[in-house]
Design a protein around this motif. Structure first.
Motif, short mmCIF file in Angstrom:
data_model
loop_
_atom_site.label_atom_id
_atom_site.label_comp_id
_atom_site.label_asym_id
_atom_site.label_seq_id
_atom_site.Cartn_x
_atom_site.Cartn_y
_atom_site.Cartn_z
N SER A 117 0.95 -1.18 -0.10
CA SER A 117 0.04 0.08 0.06
C SER A 117 0.70 1.19 0.07
O SER A 117 0.47 2.16 -0.41
CB SER A 117 -0.90 -0.05 1.16
N LEU A 118 1.80 1.39 0.75
CA LEU A 118 3.04 2.29 0.72
C LEU A 118 3.37 2.37 -0.74
O LEU A 118 3.37 3.69 -1.27
CB LEU A 118 4.30 2.04 1.59
N ILE A 119 3.88 1.66 -1.59
CA ILE A 119 4.48 1.85 -2.77
C ILE A 119 3.48 2.33 -3.73
O ILE A 119 3.33 3.20 -4.35
CB ILE A 119 4.93 0.49 -3.49
N ALA B 38 0.34 3.74 -2.99
CA ALA B 38 -0.09 5.20 -2.61
C ALA B 38 0.81 6.10 -3.22
O ALA B 38 0.62 7.27 -3.87
CB ALA B 38 -0.39 5.34 -1.29
N VAL B 39 2.31 5.86 -2.97
CA VAL B 39 3.08 6.93 -3.48
C VAL B 39 3.25 7.04 -4.93
O VAL B 39 3.29 8.16 -5.58
CB VAL B 39 4.56 6.55 -2.99
N MET B 40 2.86 5.59 -5.66
CA MET B 40 3.07 5.73 -7.18
C MET B 40 2.02 6.76 -7.55
O MET B 40 1.93 7.64 -8.51
CB MET B 40 2.76 4.40 -7.73
N ALA C 11 0.05 9.14 -5.91
CA ALA C 11 0.30 10.44 -5.71
C ALA C 11 1.41 11.13 -6.52
O ALA C 11 1.12 12.36 -6.86
CB ALA C 11 0.80 10.71 -4.06
N LYS C 12 2.27 10.37 -6.74
CA LYS C 12 3.38 10.99 -7.95
C LYS C 12 2.77 11.29 -9.23
O LYS C 12 3.47 12.21 -9.81
CB LYS C 12 4.74 9.96 -7.71
N ASN D 20 0.04 12.45 -9.92
CA ASN D 20 -0.44 13.86 -9.91
C ASN D 20 0.59 14.77 -9.75
O ASN D 20 0.44 15.69 -10.17
CB ASN D 20 -1.51 13.89 -8.75
N LEU D 21 1.58 14.48 -8.92
CA LEU D 21 2.60 15.59 -8.70
C LEU D 21 3.39 15.94 -9.98
O LEU D 21 3.65 17.02 -10.34
CB LEU D 21 3.77 14.87 -7.70
#
Lengths: 142, 169
Positions: free
Chosen positions: B154-156, B158-160, B162-163, B165-166
């Protein structure tokens, strides 16, 4: 066991009551001459500018997500920590240690991933060309 | 009515009222704050059920960390355009949604009514934190490690997300 939490209940009641009573009493005895300046939001003596609800940098969000994951990890480790000493006393400390280390290592993989991907860096690498080069003043303003 | 019953009704009442506040409040920030109150009340209910650890984790992670994320999302949406956030729908849509809510409520009430709750904990003293730790070390080692894998995934993920969008910004 549940009786211990009565302390917290009393604490909540007294704390809430303290706020209520002091607000009520001050309302009874205070003189009231409201002016515009007094009604302003207190901002260290400055006149407040704009709305307090602003768009934060999205990068905070990334850090917050990573924090939540490791927050949950710690929540998992808490119960283990409470019984660890008993396990050492029973001579099974090594098993318990390996179990918890495997758990931590699995999550460490995730940490290494975000680290390697550069998500922990506040400043992303930017390609500097003549057009995008910043003056020192602009750079410090960031 | 014993003290426990009174406490139960107090917590349950707070949970219901603040949950209503989440739905009714026109301002999303107030909705999020109501949600904090709801989570606290539910934590109180957990305490009454002797699930102390669950109650504390509820406050720490949900009321603490996850609500921060919620407030974050609210801040990311442009709050000055409140009108944009209003859901515009016709009477037919409202009627259908109301019907769906009523059906869902009746189903839920039915299920709760049919469920027989024995009241016996899975393990003696399960809510207790050290009992939980002992169980994690003995019976539930594999699920414990799998939970670690789940967290990493879930960490990986979620970061994917979110990124994605970044980089768009």
């Amino acid at each position: 066991m549940l009786f211990n939490f009565a302390n917290i209940l009393v604490f909540v009641l007294v704390g809430g009551g303290f706020v209520g009573v002091s607000l009520f009493v001050s309302r009874l005895i205070q003189p009231r001459f409201p002016t515009l300046e007094k009604g302003l939001i207190y901002e260290c003596g400055e006149i407040p500018v704009d709305n307090a609800w602003i768009n934060y940098n999205l990068r905070y969000y990334l850090v917050a997500i990573i924090f939540v994951i490791f927050d949950v990890e710690i929540a998992f480790v808490y119960p283990v920590a409470t019984v660890f000493k008993n396990w050492i006393a029973e001579g099974k400390g090594m098993i318990a240690f390996i179990e918890i280390m495997v758990f931590a290592l699995i999550l460490f993989v995730g940490l290494i991933y975000v680290w390697k991907k550069g998500d922990l860096n506040w400043f992303k690498e930017v390609v500097v060309t003549e057009d995008t080069r910043r003056t020192p003043e602009e750079a410090t303003a960031l | 009515m014993s003290g426990f019953d009174i406490l139960f009704f107090v917590f349950a009442g707070f949970a219901l009222v603040s949950a209503m506040g989440v739905v009714v409040s026109p301002n999303p920030v107030y909705s999020a704050l109501s949600l904090v109150l709801t989570l606290f009340s539910v934590a109180g209910l957990f305490l009454l059920l002797q699930a102390e650890f669950l109650a504390v984790v509820q406050v720490l992670t949900y009321a603490g960390a996850i609500l921060v994320l919620f407030v974050f999302i609210i801040m990311l949406l442009n709050l000055s355009d409140f009108e944009l956030m209003e859901v515009r729908m016709g009477n037919l849509g409202k009627a259908l949604l109301t019907l769906a809510a009523v059906v869902a409520f009746i189903t839920l009430a039915f299920v709760v009514h049919l469920t027989r709750i024995t009241g016996d904990p899975a393990v003696e003293g399960f809510g207790d934190i050290s009992t939980l730790g002992r169980e994690i070390f003995t019976h539930y080692v594999i699920p414990f490690e799998i939970a670690g894998v789940l967290l990493t995934v879930s960490l990986i993920g979620a970061v994917m997300l979110a990124k994605k969008n970044l980089t768009k910004e």
